[in-house]
Design an enzyme around this catalytic site. Structure first.
Site, PDB file in Angstrom:
ATOM      1  N   PRO A  55      82.378  67.146  15.854  1.00 43.41           N
ATOM      2  CG  PRO A  55      81.360  65.920  17.722  1.00 43.41           C
ATOM      3  CD  PRO A  55      83.060  66.220  17.077  1.00 43.41           C
ATOM      4  CG  ASP A  56      79.308  73.360  18.084  1.00 47.73           C
ATOM      5  OD1 ASP A  56      80.255  74.165  19.051  1.00 47.73           O
ATOM      6  OD2 ASP A  56      77.831  73.954  18.019  1.00 47.73           O
ATOM      7  CB  ALA A  57      80.798  68.603  21.808  1.00 49.87           C
TER       8      ALA A  57
END
Length: 287
Positions: A55-57
């Site tokens: 994830p882009d997290a």
């Protein structure tokens, strides 16, 4: 022969009335964007993360994002704008980020005003913003850390993403411009361009404005230009198209048992050699 030269993002912005920027996550996709005519490439944290099936997290490190951006830039004749999320932490991290990205030949970075660790703007989860004063300090730190006047810092507000209104987005961007940001990025997840148009109508050209029309794709580039936008980023369409093509290709090969029907629809090995500049490399071994 194998060295690349490229203009800075600042000079590219000065040269063009509107800079069109394509998202990428590796050198090959960056080269294809340049080949298509884009004036700059966005080293997308969403795409870099997704290429790792993560994830882009804020999971990947600054070093991993830096490596991706630097590898893209080395292959291009146009500038890379690095998506640096929140600056990878606090003010110390921001200063380190500028030193490292600038040292790698990146001439523009973008920071957003969310809390670290951040969550992708279109995902469910916390979209809480950093206090305006704290983010202006990050901008000041970034500008003080740069070694060249060419280095360009884009301040991205997620005010509209977090549910705030255009008034609050404008107030934040005014503060960011006063703190030294070279441009502001206004981001919206609405399905129409209305919020962004309202922002532009009320902005009075205080600083260049960057937009990312992911959720309002029907805004034509000519009208974007007329609205006063300085740069438009097509941040993830390349990866989304590649995913569709890969999925279809793999399923076709498996279902057919051979690649006969697929071959007329895919690039040749020769095409890949050309993108790799194979002939130039082979000249190094010429007698």
């Amino acid at each position: 022969m194998l060295q690349r030269s490229y203009p800075s993002f600042r000079s590219t912005l000065e040269e063009h009335g509107l800079v069109r920027v394509a998202g990428a996550h590796h050198a090959l996709s960056g080269v294809l964007a340049q080949e298509a005519g884009f004036q700059a490439v966005w080293s997308s944290s969403f795409e870099v993360s997704a290429s790792r099936c993560l994830p882009d997290a804020s999971i990947l490190s600054m070093t991993e994002y830096l490596e991706a951006a630097a590898n893209i830039q080395k292959a291009l004749d146009i500038p890379v704008v690095a998506d640096c999320d929140t600056g990878y932490g606090g003010n110390y991290n921001v200063a380190h980020m500028v030193h490292e990205f600038e040292g790698a030949g990146i001439t523009a970075v973008c920071m957003e005003d969310k809390l670290f660790p951040k969550m992708n703007s279109f995902a469910a989860g916390d979209q809480t913003l950093l206090d305006t004063l704290a983010f202006t300090r990050k901008i000041e730190v970034a500008k003080n850390a740069q070694s060249s006047d060419e280095f360009f810092v884009i301040a991205r507000t997620e005010a509209l993403i977090s549910g705030q209104d255009v008034d609050q987005a404008i107030a934040r961007c005014k503060a960011y411009a006063l703190a030294g940001a070279d441009a502001v990025l206004i981001h919206s997840k609405k399905s129409t361009k209305d919020q962004v148009v309202e922002f532009l109508d009320r902005w009075d050209n205080r600083a260049p404005v960057v937009i990312v029309p992911t959720t309002y794709p029907d805004w034509h580039v000519d009208d974007i230009r007329k609205a006063g936008v300085s740069a438009v980023i097509y941040a993830n369409q390349g990866m989304r198209a590649a995913l569709t093509a890969l999925r279809e290709s793999y399923r076709t090969i498996y279902a057919d048992g051979d690649t006969t029907s697929l071959e007329p629809r895919i690039a040749s090995v020769r095409d890949i050699f050309d993108l790799q500049r194979m002939t130039d490399w082979q000249k190094l071994d010429a007698a």
